[in-house]
Design an enzyme around this catalytic site. Structure first.
Site, PDB file in Angstrom:
ATOM      1  N   HIS A   1       0.833  -1.132  -0.284  1.00 12.65           N
ATOM      2  CA  HIS A   1       0.174  -0.059   0.110  1.00 12.65           C
ATOM      3  C   HIS A   1       0.998   1.158  -0.025  1.00 12.65           C
ATOM      4  O   HIS A   1       1.927   1.315   0.776  1.00 12.65           O
ATOM      5  CB  HIS A   1      -0.671  -0.001   1.243  1.00 12.65           C
ATOM      6  CG  HIS A   1      -2.163  -1.006   1.253  1.00 12.65           C
ATOM      7  ND1 HIS A   1      -3.318  -0.659   1.848  1.00 12.65           N
ATOM      8  CD2 HIS A   1      -2.404  -1.840   0.143  1.00 12.65           C
ATOM      9  CE1 HIS A   1      -4.099  -1.604   1.631  1.00 12.65           C
ATOM     10  NE2 HIS A   1      -3.699  -2.325   0.425  1.00 12.65           N
TER      11      HIS A   1
ATOM     12  N   TYR B   1      -8.838   5.579   7.933  1.00 17.17           N
ATOM     13  CA  TYR B   1      -8.756   5.959   9.461  1.00 17.17           C
ATOM     14  C   TYR B   1      -9.702   7.094   9.513  1.00 17.17           C
ATOM     15  O   TYR B   1      -9.786   8.035   8.805  1.00 17.17           O
ATOM     16  CB  TYR B   1      -7.308   6.395   9.694  1.00 17.17           C
ATOM     17  CG  TYR B   1      -6.310   5.441  10.119  1.00 17.17           C
ATOM     18  CD1 TYR B   1      -5.523   4.747   9.008  1.00 17.17           C
ATOM     19  CD2 TYR B   1      -6.206   4.794  11.226  1.00 17.17           C
ATOM     20  CE1 TYR B   1      -4.650   3.832   9.007  1.00 17.17           C
ATOM     21  CE2 TYR B   1      -5.188   3.851  11.469  1.00 17.17           C
ATOM     22  CZ  TYR B   1      -4.161   3.331  10.489  1.00 17.17           C
ATOM     23  OH  TYR B   1      -3.570   2.407  10.467  1.00 17.17           O
TER      24      TYR B   1
ATOM     25  N   PRO C   1      -3.123   0.858  18.995  1.00 18.04           N
ATOM     26  CA  PRO C   1      -2.831   0.188  17.811  1.00 18.04           C
ATOM     27  C   PRO C   1      -3.073   1.071  16.616  1.00 18.04           C
ATOM     28  O   PRO C   1      -2.715   0.811  15.315  1.00 18.04           O
ATOM     29  CB  PRO C   1      -3.935  -0.889  17.504  1.00 18.04           C
ATOM     30  CG  PRO C   1      -4.974  -0.527  18.608  1.00 18.04           C
ATOM     31  CD  PRO C   1      -4.213   0.097  19.921  1.00 18.04           C
TER      32      PRO C   1
ATOM     33  N   LYS D   1       1.920  -0.005  15.118  1.00 10.71           N
ATOM     34  CA  LYS D   1       3.474  -0.034  15.276  1.00 10.71           C
ATOM     35  C   LYS D   1       3.910  -1.364  15.993  1.00 10.71           C
ATOM     36  O   LYS D   1       5.064  -1.827  16.072  1.00 10.71           O
ATOM     37  CB  LYS D   1       3.820   1.329  16.050  1.00 10.71           C
ATOM     38  CG  LYS D   1       3.951   2.548  15.255  1.00 10.71           C
ATOM     39  CD  LYS D   1       5.297   2.515  14.340  1.00 10.71           C
ATOM     40  CE  LYS D   1       5.009   3.415  13.078  1.00 10.71           C
ATOM     41  NZ  LYS D   1       5.227   2.734  11.799  1.00 10.71           N
TER      42      LYS D   1
ATOM     43  N   TYR E   1       4.596   6.521   9.603  1.00  8.22           N
ATOM     44  CA  TYR E   1       3.845   5.228   9.554  1.00  8.22           C
ATOM     45  C   TYR E   1       4.800   4.182   8.727  1.00  8.22           C
ATOM     46  O   TYR E   1       4.574   3.001   8.962  1.00  8.22           O
ATOM     47  CB  TYR E   1       2.550   5.774   8.636  1.00  8.22           C
ATOM     48  CG  TYR E   1       1.642   4.780   8.748  1.00  8.22           C
ATOM     49  CD1 TYR E   1       0.469   4.866   9.723  1.00  8.22           C
ATOM     50  CD2 TYR E   1       1.414   3.644   7.675  1.00  8.22           C
ATOM     51  CE1 TYR E   1      -0.883   3.879   9.484  1.00  8.22           C
ATOM     52  CE2 TYR E   1       0.435   2.796   7.801  1.00  8.22           C
ATOM     53  CZ  TYR E   1      -0.871   2.796   8.752  1.00  8.22           C
ATOM     54  OH  TYR E   1      -1.568   1.820   8.556  1.00  8.22           O
TER      55      TYR E   1
HETATM   56  P1  FAD Z   1       2.744 -11.450  21.656  1.00  6.60           P
HETATM   57  O1  FAD Z   1       2.248 -11.559  20.417  1.00  6.60           O
HETATM   58  O2  FAD Z   1       1.737 -11.274  22.663  1.00  6.60           O
HETATM   59  O3  FAD Z   1       3.311 -12.852  21.908  1.00  6.60           O
HETATM   60  C1  FAD Z   1       3.788 -13.272  23.385  1.00  6.60           C
HETATM   61  C2  FAD Z   1       3.503 -14.689  23.388  1.00  6.60           C
HETATM   62  O4  FAD Z   1       4.105 -15.149  24.822  1.00  6.60           O
HETATM   63  C3  FAD Z   1       1.967 -15.113  23.374  1.00  6.60           C
HETATM   64  O5  FAD Z   1       2.038 -16.395  22.428  1.00  6.60           O
HETATM   65  C4  FAD Z   1       1.879 -15.725  24.640  1.00  6.60           C
HETATM   66  O6  FAD Z   1       1.057 -16.616  24.829  1.00  6.60           O
HETATM   67  C5  FAD Z   1       3.131 -16.157  25.130  1.00  6.60           C
HETATM   68  N1  FAD Z   1       3.257 -16.203  26.806  1.00  6.60           N
HETATM   69  C6  FAD Z   1       2.775 -15.356  27.660  1.00  6.60           C
HETATM   70  N2  FAD Z   1       3.177 -15.535  29.030  1.00  6.60           N
HETATM   71  C7  FAD Z   1       3.748 -16.823  28.716  1.00  6.60           C
HETATM   72  C8  FAD Z   1       4.458 -17.492  29.669  1.00  6.60           C
HETATM   73  N3  FAD Z   1       4.567 -17.295  31.073  1.00  6.60           N
HETATM   74  N4  FAD Z   1       5.202 -18.642  29.357  1.00  6.60           N
HETATM   75  C9  FAD Z   1       5.354 -19.033  27.967  1.00  6.60           C
HETATM   76  N5  FAD Z   1       4.770 -18.035  26.964  1.00  6.60           N
HETATM   77  C10 FAD Z   1       3.877 -17.066  27.391  1.00  6.60           C
HETATM   78  N6  FAD Z   1       0.940  -3.903  15.653  1.00  6.60           N
HETATM   79  C11 FAD Z   1       1.416  -3.528  14.207  1.00  6.60           C
HETATM   80  O7  FAD Z   1       2.663  -3.524  14.215  1.00  6.60           O
HETATM   81  N7  FAD Z   1       0.622  -3.329  13.323  1.00  6.60           N
HETATM   82  C12 FAD Z   1      -0.730  -3.138  13.487  1.00  6.60           C
HETATM   83  O8  FAD Z   1      -1.460  -3.157  12.603  1.00  6.60           O
HETATM   84  C13 FAD Z   1      -1.391  -3.808  14.795  1.00  6.60           C
HETATM   85  N8  FAD Z   1      -2.465  -3.914  15.043  1.00  6.60           N
HETATM   86  C14 FAD Z   1      -3.103  -4.715  16.260  1.00  6.60           C
HETATM   87  C15 FAD Z   1      -4.355  -4.755  16.374  1.00  6.60           C
HETATM   88  C16 FAD Z   1      -4.829  -5.246  17.469  1.00  6.60           C
HETATM   89  C17 FAD Z   1      -6.264  -5.534  17.534  1.00  6.60           C
HETATM   90  C18 FAD Z   1      -3.986  -5.883  18.526  1.00  6.60           C
HETATM   91  C19 FAD Z   1      -4.316  -6.474  19.805  1.00  6.60           C
HETATM   92  C20 FAD Z   1      -2.453  -5.588  18.465  1.00  6.60           C
HETATM   93  C21 FAD Z   1      -2.180  -4.988  17.269  1.00  6.60           C
HETATM   94  N9  FAD Z   1      -0.655  -4.690  17.252  1.00  6.60           N
HETATM   95  C22 FAD Z   1      -0.342  -4.139  15.792  1.00  6.60           C
HETATM   96  C23 FAD Z   1       0.130  -5.204  18.018  1.00  6.60           C
HETATM   97  C24 FAD Z   1       1.111  -6.668  17.951  1.00  6.60           C
HETATM   98  O9  FAD Z   1      -0.216  -7.438  17.651  1.00  6.60           O
HETATM   99  C25 FAD Z   1       1.752  -6.904  19.032  1.00  6.60           C
HETATM  100  O10 FAD Z   1       2.570  -5.753  19.222  1.00  6.60           O
HETATM  101  C26 FAD Z   1       2.484  -7.907  18.719  1.00  6.60           C
HETATM  102  O11 FAD Z   1       1.872  -9.044  18.802  1.00  6.60           O
HETATM  103  C27 FAD Z   1       3.906  -7.990  19.780  1.00  6.60           C
HETATM  104  O12 FAD Z   1       4.287  -9.427  19.475  1.00  6.60           O
HETATM  105  P2  FAD Z   1       5.062 -10.098  20.635  1.00  6.60           P
HETATM  106  O13 FAD Z   1       5.837 -11.264  20.111  1.00  6.60           O
HETATM  107  O14 FAD Z   1       6.029  -9.274  21.513  1.00  6.60           O
HETATM  108  O15 FAD Z   1       4.065 -10.433  21.620  1.00  6.60           O
HETATM  109  C1  DHB Z   2      -4.636  -3.044  11.417  1.00  9.20           C
HETATM  110  C2  DHB Z   2      -4.468  -2.698  12.641  1.00  9.20           C
HETATM  111  C3  DHB Z   2      -4.159  -1.349  13.131  1.00  9.20           C
HETATM  112  O1  DHB Z   2      -3.846  -1.143  14.438  1.00  9.20           O
HETATM  113  C4  DHB Z   2      -3.919  -0.544  12.128  1.00  9.20           C
HETATM  114  O2  DHB Z   2      -3.219   0.877  12.592  1.00  9.20           O
HETATM  115  C5  DHB Z   2      -4.045  -0.856  10.961  1.00  9.20           C
HETATM  116  C6  DHB Z   2      -4.377  -2.052  10.461  1.00  9.20           C
HETATM  117  C7  DHB Z   2      -5.031  -4.252  10.674  1.00  9.20           C
HETATM  118  O3  DHB Z   2      -5.374  -5.137  11.687  1.00  9.20           O
HETATM  119  O4  DHB Z   2      -5.024  -4.506   9.820  1.00  9.20           O
END
Ligand code: FAD
Ligand code: DHB
Length: 397
Positions: free
Chosen positions: A72, A202, A293, A297, A384
């Site tokens: 995009h 947005y 979100p 990021k 972004y």
């Molecule tokens: P997580 O994905 O949370 O992974 C952590 C893992 O550790 C999990 O699988 C969990 O089960 C495991 N865990 C927890 N405790 C334990 C334990 N005690 N022992 C063993 N395992 C454990 N980010 C973007 O960059 N772009 C986006 O568009 C965006 N949109 C989002 C939309 C939504 C609705 C949400 C909720 C988040 C969004 N994010 C976005 C954020 C992004 O999803 C997170 O920042 C990302 O998942 C972080 O990855 P991580 O591996 O650090 O943590």
């Molecule tokens: C999505 C999530 C976001 O938080 C965002 O800013 C843009 C897109 C997504 O899930 O596609």
């Protein structure tokens, strides 16, 4: 048991770290409380910065991303009944983002790690980390069969998300924490319907924020600002579609509706914990920081952390402590930039409950500025798509 790096959490941070370490010949074990199926189905992020795409390509993980990811070149900002395009390519010298779901990245990473013969243990419980200030920290857990396991490591990576056990394993007195909770949440749906837009919308509306994203030619991902006290049960599918149609309303444009396949409510907070290292325990991703979100990021920050951590751990294991010592500061610079950008996008686009007319006018003024000033639009676009600090200070004197 023995490994070089014990990794807690099989989210994007933990899995990618395990892969990047393997590329350097460093051995790791990943432990995860959830099942593989749960990790692969959990609906989350969707937007990758160009630097994240490059990292996945350079580490041999972009086969499916290159076939199915959607590049995009901008986003739409909608407010006061008008939809404006922010053209990233024109504003940033050709930079773009790629829409590719976090669930797909997690599937690709798990498949690659297992194909490479890596140890990824799902369905564990009672994870503990100990002896963190020694050079042989230990990772303990109960495996899926109920047997207690202890792994002696050279270092441990806490990639266990915001609710994990690794950050709390650091003594509270060594940590500084900054936190802000927002007075709203996102209701997200995954819908079996072709997107009604070519790029993300947005929308700022008097009823609250809405976001139209997508997952492919036949699947849409949409979000609505809701009160954090609301439950998914308060939102039957038709109520969601009606409210989305209201917030995205534009003459001559129609929101296509379809079956809702997944529905969830996510609270919104900003959170930074520093330092990201204590002895031989290193935090990465949501374990150390959370952004709301709106700026897309969180996933990108998690990937950027482990891109710094993998070479730092490799050097540490070879006796050079300097990159490990520099890890936290190197990451926090980017973390704070993304924290600010996410806060800025969030407060510009959401309706704050109880806010007065003054705040409403200030938000509209900011939105008009971003969509009419090249300098302001350029700032949004470079953040972004992924901000990269210029060592020269961008020629400012
Ligand atoms: P997580 O994905 O949370 O992974 C952590 C893992 O550790 C999990 O699988 C969990 O089960 C495991 N865990 C927890 N405790 C334990 C334990 N005690 N022992 C063993 N395992 C454990 N980010 C973007 O960059 N772009 C986006 O568009 C965006 N949109 C989002 C939309 C939504 C609705 C949400 C909720 C988040 C969004 N994010 C976005 C954020 C992004 O999803 C997170 O920042 C990302 O998942 C972080 O990855 P991580 O591996 O650090 O943590
Ligand atoms: C999505 C999530 C976001 O938080 C965002 O800013 C843009 C897109 C997504 O899930 O596609």
């Amino acid at each position: 048991m023995r490994t070089q790096v014990g990794i807690v959490g099989a989210g994007p941070a933990g899995l990618l770290l395990s892969h990047l370490l393997a590329l350097r010949g460093v051995d790791s074990v990943v432990v995860e409380t959830r099942s593989r199926a749960y990790c692969e189905a959990r609906q989350r992020a969707g937007v990758l910065e160009d630097g994240s795409v490059r990292l996945l390509r350079e580490s041999g993980l972009a086969g499916r991303l290159d076939r199915q990811g959607l590049e995009h070149g901008g986003i739409y900002l909608q407010f006061a009944g008008e939809r404006h395009h922010i053209d990233f390519r024109a504003l940033t010298g050709g930079r773009t983002v790629t829409v590719y779901a976090q669930t797909e990245i997690v599937k690709d990473l798990i498949a690659q790690r297992l194909a490479d013969g890596a140890a990824v243990h799902f369905d564990v419980s009672d994870t503990e980390v100990d002896r963190l200030t020694s050079d042989r920290p230990v990772l303990c857990y109960t495996d899926a069969d109920g047997t207690r396991q202890e792994i002696t490591c050279d270092a441990i990576a806490g990639c266990d998300g915001f609710h994990g056990i690794c950050r709390p394993a650091m003594p509270a007195e060594v940590l500084t924490v900054w936190e802000r909770e927002y007075p709203y949440a996102w209701l997200g749906i995954l819908a079996d319907v072709p997107p009604s837009t070519d790029e993300l919308i947005y929308a700022h509306h008097r009823n609250g924020f809405a976001l139209h994203s997508l997952r492919g030619p036949a699947v849409s991902r949409l979000y609505l600002q809701v009160d954090p006290a609301e439950r998914v049960g308060d939102w039957p599918d038709q109520r969601i579609w009606d409210e989305l149609a209201r917030r995205f309303e534009l003459p001559g444009w129609e929101l296509k509706q379809g079956p809702v396949m997944d529905k969830g409510i996510t609270p919104m907070r900003s959170f930074v914990s520093a330092p990201m290292r204590y002895g031989r325990l290193f935090l990465a991703g949501d374990a150390a920081h959370i952004v709301p979100p709106t700026g897309a990021k969180g996933l990108n920050l998690a990937m950027a952390d482990v891109a710094v951590l993998a070479p730092a751990l490799d050097a540490l294991l070879k006796g050079d402590e300097r990159p490990a010592d520099a890890y936290s500061a190197a990451c926090l610079n980017r973390v704070w930039r993304s924290t600010h950008f996410s806060w800025w996008m969030t407060t510009m686009l959401h309706r704050t409950p109880g806010a007065d007319e003054m705040e409403a006018e200030l938000q509209l003024s900011q939105l008009r500025y971003v969509t009419s000033s090249r300098a302001a639009a350029m700032s949004l676009a470079e953040n972004y798509t992924g901000y990269r600090a210029q060592p020269s200070g961008a020629g400012l004197t």
